[in-house]
Design a protein around this motif. Sequence first.
Motif, PDB file in Angstrom:
ATOM      1  N   PRO A 159       0.826  -1.214   0.000  1.00 34.59           N
ATOM      2  CA  PRO A 159       0.000   0.000   0.000  1.00 34.59           C
ATOM      3  C   PRO A 159       0.852   1.252   0.000  1.00 34.59           C
ATOM      4  N   PRO A 160       0.315   2.366  -0.486  1.00 33.04           N
ATOM      5  CA  PRO A 160       1.072   3.618  -0.476  1.00 33.04           C
ATOM      6  C   PRO A 160       1.137   4.256   0.905  1.00 33.04           C
ATOM      7  N   VAL A 161       0.184   3.928   1.779  1.00 29.34           N
ATOM      8  CA  VAL A 161       0.141   4.546   3.111  1.00 29.34           C
ATOM      9  C   VAL A 161       0.782   3.630   4.131  1.00 29.34           C
ATOM     10  N   GLY A 270       7.942  13.358  -2.426  1.00 28.23           N
ATOM     11  CA  GLY A 270       8.982  14.094  -3.129  1.00 28.23           C
ATOM     12  C   GLY A 270      10.352  13.542  -2.821  1.00 28.23           C
ATOM     13  N   GLN A 271      11.342  14.442  -2.704  1.00 29.74           N
ATOM     14  CA  GLN A 271      12.699  14.023  -2.365  1.00 29.74           C
ATOM     15  C   GLN A 271      12.727  13.591  -0.907  1.00 29.74           C
ATOM     16  N   ARG A 272      13.225  12.376  -0.647  1.00 29.17           N
ATOM     17  CA  ARG A 272      13.099  11.794   0.678  1.00 29.17           C
ATOM     18  C   ARG A 272      13.662  12.689   1.778  1.00 29.17           C
ATOM     19  N   ALA A 290       6.255   9.522   1.060  1.00 29.77           N
ATOM     20  CA  ALA A 290       6.844   8.618   0.069  1.00 29.77           C
ATOM     21  C   ALA A 290       7.851   9.380  -0.767  1.00 29.77           C
ATOM     22  N   ALA A 291       8.844   8.660  -1.247  1.00 31.69           N
ATOM     23  CA  ALA A 291       9.800   9.233  -2.197  1.00 31.69           C
ATOM     24  C   ALA A 291       9.278   8.975  -3.603  1.00 31.69           C
ATOM     25  N   VAL A 292       9.111  10.037  -4.370  1.00 29.17           N
ATOM     26  CA  VAL A 292       8.655   9.905  -5.748  1.00 29.17           C
ATOM     27  C   VAL A 292       9.569  10.728  -6.642  1.00 29.17           C
ATOM     28  N   ASP A 293       9.685  10.311  -7.874  1.00 28.11           N
ATOM     29  CA  ASP A 293      10.511  11.005  -8.863  1.00 28.11           C
ATOM     30  C   ASP A 293       9.587  11.758  -9.800  1.00 28.11           C
ATOM     31  N   ALA A 305       3.262  12.875  -9.469  1.00 27.25           N
ATOM     32  CA  ALA A 305       3.452  12.423  -8.092  1.00 27.25           C
ATOM     33  C   ALA A 305       2.198  11.730  -7.564  1.00 27.25           C
ATOM     34  N   HIS A 306       1.047  12.284  -7.864  1.00 23.17           N
ATOM     35  CA  HIS A 306      -0.220  11.687  -7.416  1.00 23.17           C
ATOM     36  C   HIS A 306      -0.402  10.305  -8.035  1.00 23.17           C
ATOM     37  N   ARG A 307      -0.115  10.209  -9.306  1.00 24.49           N
ATOM     38  CA  ARG A 307      -0.239   8.932 -10.012  1.00 24.49           C
ATOM     39  C   ARG A 307       0.735   7.897  -9.452  1.00 24.49           C
ATOM     40  N   SER A 308       1.966   8.345  -9.177  1.00 22.75           N
ATOM     41  CA  SER A 308       2.976   7.431  -8.648  1.00 22.75           C
ATOM     42  C   SER A 308       2.639   6.996  -7.228  1.00 22.75           C
ATOM     43  N   PHE A 309       2.154   7.927  -6.408  1.00 24.36           N
ATOM     44  CA  PHE A 309       1.855   7.604  -5.006  1.00 24.36           C
ATOM     45  C   PHE A 309       0.747   6.571  -4.909  1.00 24.36           C
TER      46      PHE A 309
END
Length: 317
Positions: A159-161, A270-272, A290-293, A305-309
């Motif tokens: 899960p993302p959370v 974003g950036q961790r 979460a860390a996302v690129d 970011a929303h799509r990746s999360f």
Amino acid sequence: MLDELLGRASLKDRIDELEEENERLQSRYEAESERRADAATARQDAEEKVNRLEDRIAQLEGELEHVDGDGDSLAVRRRERLRGSRLAEVVGRLTSFRTGPEGALTAVLDSDDAVDDLRDETDIDLDDVLGERSALIDEATPCVLCVDDAGLVGVTLEPPVDLADEALGGDHDSRVTWTDRFALEEEWLLPTGRYALALVRTDLFALGVYESDERVDYRGFESDVKGNHSKGGFSQARFERIRDDQIDDHLERCTEALADYDVERLFVVGQRGVVDTLVEESGLEVAGTAAVDATGDPKPALEDAHRSFWTTDLRVL
């Protein structure tokens, strides 16, 4: 003649002009609506194609990780990255699954948990159901595990959370439950209800307030933060001090922006290192990080970011 005497002729002419203008605007609106509908359909088709390609890549990568020289290594049957309607469909299937009493196991496992820990803490031996494939669970943590006693279903979902504090089956101390269905909550995996998601980089901030997966509010900005140091000009130490001060100012702006929004759930991505610093120094209560690129300008970066999360890694054991 009477219309001209009463001054109605000019009014009638004006009415005719307005009716013609209204027809032109209506035609323009219909054409624009059709264009937007076509664009939305094309985008949806493109996203579905990207999803299929990413799923195939994830599956091949998973197979590659487990294949040895003899090709006999243990591997998950299938691996897929799920999002959007596909994720909702899979979650719906799992939540609709029914068994007899205590026939469906749901377990929330941390990154430090292992199958042996599950066996020791709950006296649950998954080897009876999954055999040697139970060892695959260790590679999937942190995850939600769903297994039925007949071995028909055996999957993990990442899960993302953060579910570290979640309790199952009404037991405040238990992260494991055997019932007649899988104890999955849609909000663990899907964008539901009202929430905010903020994207934070050293030089960028973007925040969206969402109702399910629809963005209903937005704020974004970029800050002037120096890039990588190059030889000449400032000394390295002075350059880094200036850059650190600029980043501090940027994070202060981000904190002030977040304070303007009162939502029950806030996710920061974003950036961790930047995300962790912001959450720690701001004192904000967040539902997950979460860390996302996500690169580019604030608004498209927020969409990425929303799509990746809200993407879940599914493994079929």
